[in-house]
Structures are given as C-alpha cells and as structure tokens.
Write a protein that holds these residues in place. Structure first.
Motif, mmCIF file in Angstrom:
data_model
loop_
_atom_site.group_PDB
_atom_site.id
_atom_site.type_symbol
_atom_site.label_atom_id
_atom_site.label_comp_id
_atom_site.label_asym_id
_atom_site.label_seq_id
_atom_site.Cartn_x
_atom_site.Cartn_y
_atom_site.Cartn_z
ATOM 1 N N ALA A 82 -38.622 -12.565 22.745
ATOM 2 C CA ALA A 82 -39.199 -11.635 23.716
ATOM 3 C C ALA A 82 -39.161 -10.199 23.201
ATOM 4 N N VAL A 83 -38.041 -9.804 22.632
ATOM 5 C CA VAL A 83 -37.893 -8.446 22.125
ATOM 6 C C VAL A 83 -38.814 -8.208 20.929
ATOM 7 N N THR A 84 -39.048 -9.250 20.139
ATOM 8 C CA THR A 84 -39.881 -9.124 18.947
ATOM 9 C C THR A 84 -41.348 -8.907 19.295
ATOM 10 N N PHE A 85 -41.862 -9.683 20.256
ATOM 11 C CA PHE A 85 -43.297 -9.654 20.529
ATOM 12 C C PHE A 85 -43.720 -8.628 21.578
ATOM 13 N N ASP A 86 -42.905 -8.401 22.577
ATOM 14 C CA ASP A 86 -43.290 -7.437 23.623
ATOM 15 C C ASP A 86 -42.031 -6.785 24.161
ATOM 16 N N GLU A 87 -41.558 -5.774 23.435
ATOM 17 C CA GLU A 87 -40.300 -5.133 23.802
ATOM 18 C C GLU A 87 -40.382 -4.423 25.144
ATOM 19 N N GLU A 88 -41.525 -3.806 25.437
ATOM 20 C CA GLU A 88 -41.685 -3.081 26.702
ATOM 21 C C GLU A 88 -41.626 -4.030 27.900
ATOM 22 N N TYR A 89 -42.297 -5.174 27.767
ATOM 23 C CA TYR A 89 -42.277 -6.158 28.854
ATOM 24 C C TYR A 89 -40.872 -6.734 29.020
ATOM 25 N N ALA A 90 -40.215 -7.024 27.897
ATOM 26 C CA ALA A 90 -38.858 -7.561 27.954
ATOM 27 C C ALA A 90 -37.918 -6.569 28.638
ATOM 28 N N LYS A 91 -38.100 -5.297 28.338
ATOM 29 C CA LYS A 91 -37.265 -4.258 28.949
ATOM 30 C C LYS A 91 -37.535 -4.165 30.441
ATOM 31 N N ALA A 92 -38.804 -4.302 30.825
ATOM 32 C CA ALA A 92 -39.181 -4.227 32.233
ATOM 33 C C ALA A 92 -38.624 -5.396 33.038
ATOM 34 N N THR A 93 -38.425 -6.530 32.386
ATOM 35 C CA THR A 93 -37.899 -7.708 33.083
ATOM 36 C C THR A 93 -36.367 -7.742 33.106
ATOM 37 N N GLY A 94 -35.748 -6.689 32.608
ATOM 38 C CA GLY A 94 -34.290 -6.594 32.676
ATOM 39 C C GLY A 94 -33.548 -6.948 31.406
ATOM 40 N N THR A 95 -34.265 -7.297 30.354
ATOM 41 C CA THR A 95 -33.617 -7.622 29.082
ATOM 42 C C THR A 95 -33.086 -6.351 28.426
ATOM 43 N N LYS A 96 -31.865 -6.386 27.967
ATOM 44 C CA LYS A 96 -31.265 -5.226 27.309
ATOM 45 C C LYS A 96 -31.767 -5.157 25.869
ATOM 46 N N THR A 97 -32.951 -4.576 25.716
ATOM 47 C CA THR A 97 -33.620 -4.564 24.411
ATOM 48 C C THR A 97 -32.812 -3.812 23.355
ATOM 49 N N GLU A 98 -32.145 -2.729 23.748
ATOM 50 C CA GLU A 98 -31.364 -1.960 22.786
ATOM 51 C C GLU A 98 -30.236 -2.809 22.200
ATOM 52 N N THR A 99 -29.622 -3.617 23.057
ATOM 53 C CA THR A 99 -28.533 -4.494 22.601
ATOM 54 C C THR A 99 -29.039 -5.508 21.595
ATOM 55 N N TYR A 100 -30.199 -6.119 21.869
ATOM 56 C CA TYR A 100 -30.721 -7.141 20.967
ATOM 57 C C TYR A 100 -31.278 -6.540 19.688
ATOM 58 N N ASN A 101 -31.822 -5.330 19.760
ATOM 59 C CA ASN A 101 -32.227 -4.636 18.534
ATOM 60 C C ASN A 101 -31.012 -4.356 17.662
ATOM 61 N N LEU A 102 -29.914 -4.023 18.317
ATOM 62 C CA LEU A 102 -28.666 -3.759 17.596
ATOM 63 C C LEU A 102 -28.153 -5.037 16.936
ATOM 64 N N ILE A 103 -28.250 -6.147 17.652
ATOM 65 C CA ILE A 103 -27.829 -7.437 17.097
ATOM 66 C C ILE A 103 -28.669 -7.787 15.868
ATOM 67 N N ILE A 104 -29.977 -7.552 15.965
ATOM 68 C CA ILE A 104 -30.866 -7.814 14.841
ATOM 69 C C ILE A 104 -30.468 -6.969 13.633
ATOM 70 N N ALA A 105 -30.193 -5.681 13.878
ATOM 71 C CA ALA A 105 -29.812 -4.780 12.789
ATOM 72 C C ALA A 105 -28.500 -5.224 12.135
ATOM 73 N N ILE A 106 -27.538 -5.665 12.946
ATOM 74 C CA ILE A 106 -26.248 -6.129 12.416
ATOM 75 C C ILE A 106 -26.434 -7.395 11.587
ATOM 76 N N ILE A 107 -27.257 -8.308 12.079
ATOM 77 C CA ILE A 107 -27.524 -9.549 11.337
ATOM 78 C C ILE A 107 -28.184 -9.226 10.000
ATOM 79 N N ILE A 108 -29.125 -8.281 10.006
ATOM 80 C CA ILE A 108 -29.782 -7.858 8.761
ATOM 81 C C ILE A 108 -28.747 -7.330 7.776
ATOM 82 N N ALA A 109 -27.837 -6.488 8.281
ATOM 83 C CA ALA A 109 -26.800 -5.909 7.419
ATOM 84 C C ALA A 109 -25.921 -6.997 6.811
#
Length: 279
Positions: free
Chosen positions: A165-192
C-alpha cells in the motif's frame, strides 16, 4: 570442468559462500522492487558509501566482525536521511550526495592513516568492488548472515500488504490510517541491512546494482507486484549463483562478475519484454 566444480563444492568455505550469496541475493531482490517503485534507489547507493566509511572504522578498531560496527552506523544514517529530509533547507538528494562523498573520503583517509597493510590500494579496491573474501567466511559469519536474512524475509512477508500500500499509493494509505512514515522507515532500515550484508559479496559500490537490476528485469515482462517480486527473487538467485561459479572456476572478481550477469539478464529481459508486448 564438472570434476573441478565438484572438487570445489566439497570444501566447506565454498558452500558457505554459496549459502550467504543466495541469502543476500534473495533479500536484495525482495526489497529491490519496493526500492525501485518508491524511487529510493539513490538512497541505496548513498548508504553503500556510508557503509564503506563505517567498515574502515571497524577495521581500525580491530572488531571481530565489521558487521557489529557497519550495521548500526548504516542503519542510523538511513534513519537520519529519512527523518532529516522532511524538515530541512537542504534537499534530500543534495544531503545524500554530501553524505556519500564525505563517507568515501573519510573511509579512504582512515585506511591510509591507520593502515596496517602495505597494500592500501588493494584493500580499498577489495572493499569497494568485492573480492574472494566471500570465500573466507567463518561459521559465525554464515550464521549471523542467515539470522539477519531470516529477520528481513519474515519482516517483508509479515508487512507485505502494508508495504504494498505504501509503495503504490502512499497518500491513500496515509488517508486510511496507515502510518506511512513508520513503514518508510522500516524500508530504509531493511535497505541498510541488505547493503551491509551484501558488501562482502559484491562490494560497497556494486551492492545497489544487486538490488536494482533484478527488479528492473522483472518489470520488463511482468505487471503485478507479486509476479515482479517472485521473478526478481529467482533472477537474483540465478545471477548470484552463476556469477559465483564463474568467479570460482575462472578466477574473476566475484562482485563484478555477479553484476555483469545481472546486467546481461536485464538486457535479455528488455528484449523479452518487447517480444511479448508485440505478441
């Protein structure tokens, strides 16, 4: 050649290298699709330079495993990059460029000032582009890599729907209550984490190619997120094994060989994509 290959496979250090190579390739490809779709590719490249600088610190400190130093520093850099770019006068790409250059310069400087080796240029080249050091892994290194890889895989599978959800439509995911910043952070940590693991395989400068090429290849043929992810994983594992076998038998650099195989696969899938589109 088959007899020679059988002889090599009878040695535990070769099997260790293949196991670690496959696990790293799997993790890199799994997250690579999300990385490319979210246009985070530049973050992966920048973090690889940070990892180079961190590795030199671990080498100078004579830490038993560079992972213990490189991993937390690279993860911290990922967090700072993601959080710091939200409210900053310096644009994200400019900040990343600064961090990359400073990390490379710092790492090379430290290697020269505190070097205990007579061949500094060789050590730098090995760290940047990878070498046969993948064949000198200890049992502890293999277990640590497998544990970290398992954590990455389980995290990705468990968070698959949210990451999708965060990958394809971050704005919609954020509007539905998904903590997009948290999942972006998780993605960045996994990349690292993947970048640090992959440095022993292909080097700090080539690790981003290991993440990006399989995803781009799969996207040439498939359209769904699931199909692209599965295809990307298969291609990455095949490229890693093929590159490592060629390197073992032919004596070529491991990292450069794997990336070359990935690049050839990408060209083949570009042509395959055009053929299937016409059909």
């Amino acid at each position: 050649m088959s007899e020679q290959l059988h002889m090599y496979l009878s040695h535990s250090f070769v099997l260790y290298a293949l196991i670690v190579g496959v696990s790293i390739a799997l993790c890199a490809a799994m997250v690579g699709v999300t990385l490319v779709l979210k246009r985070f590719s530049f973050i992966g490249d920048g973090l690889s330079h940070v990892a180079f600088g961190a590795m030199t610190v671990g080498t100078i400190m004579h830490v038993s495993s560079n992972l213990y130093v490189t991993m937390p520093i690279t993860i911290l850099a990922a967090i700072l990059l993601l959080r710091g770019s939200q409210n900053s006068k310096v644009m994200g790409d400019a900040k990343l460029a600064i961090l990359s250059v400073v990390s490379l310069a710092f790492g090379y400087l430290m290697m020269n000032v505190f070097s205990s080796s007579a061949n500094v240029s060789g050590d730098v080249c090995t760290t940047l582009f990878g070498s046969t050091s993948i064949l000198t892994l200890t049992t502890e290194d293999v277990i640590l890599c497998l544990v970290i890889s398992a954590i990455v895989i389980v995290s990705f599978v468990f968070l698959y729907n949210r990451l999708f959800a965060v990958t394809f439509d971050e704005e919609y995911a954020k509007a539905t209550g998904t903590k997009t910043e948290t999942y972006n952070l998780i993605i960045a940590i996994i990349i690292a984490v993947i970048i640090v693991l992959g440095m022993n395989l292909v080097g700090s400068l080539l690790i981003s190619a290991l993440i990006i090429f399989p995803a781009l290849s799969a996207m040439c043929v498939f359209g769904s997120f699931r199909a692209v992810t599965i295809c990307s994983i298969i291609l990455s594992i095949v490229a890693a094994l093929t590159g490592m076998f060629i390197s073992i038998l032919g004596g070529t650099p491991v990292g450069a060989t794997i990336v070359t195989v990935d690049a050839i696969m990408y060209l083949i899938f570009i042509l395959l994509g055009k053929v299937t589109a016409r059909g």
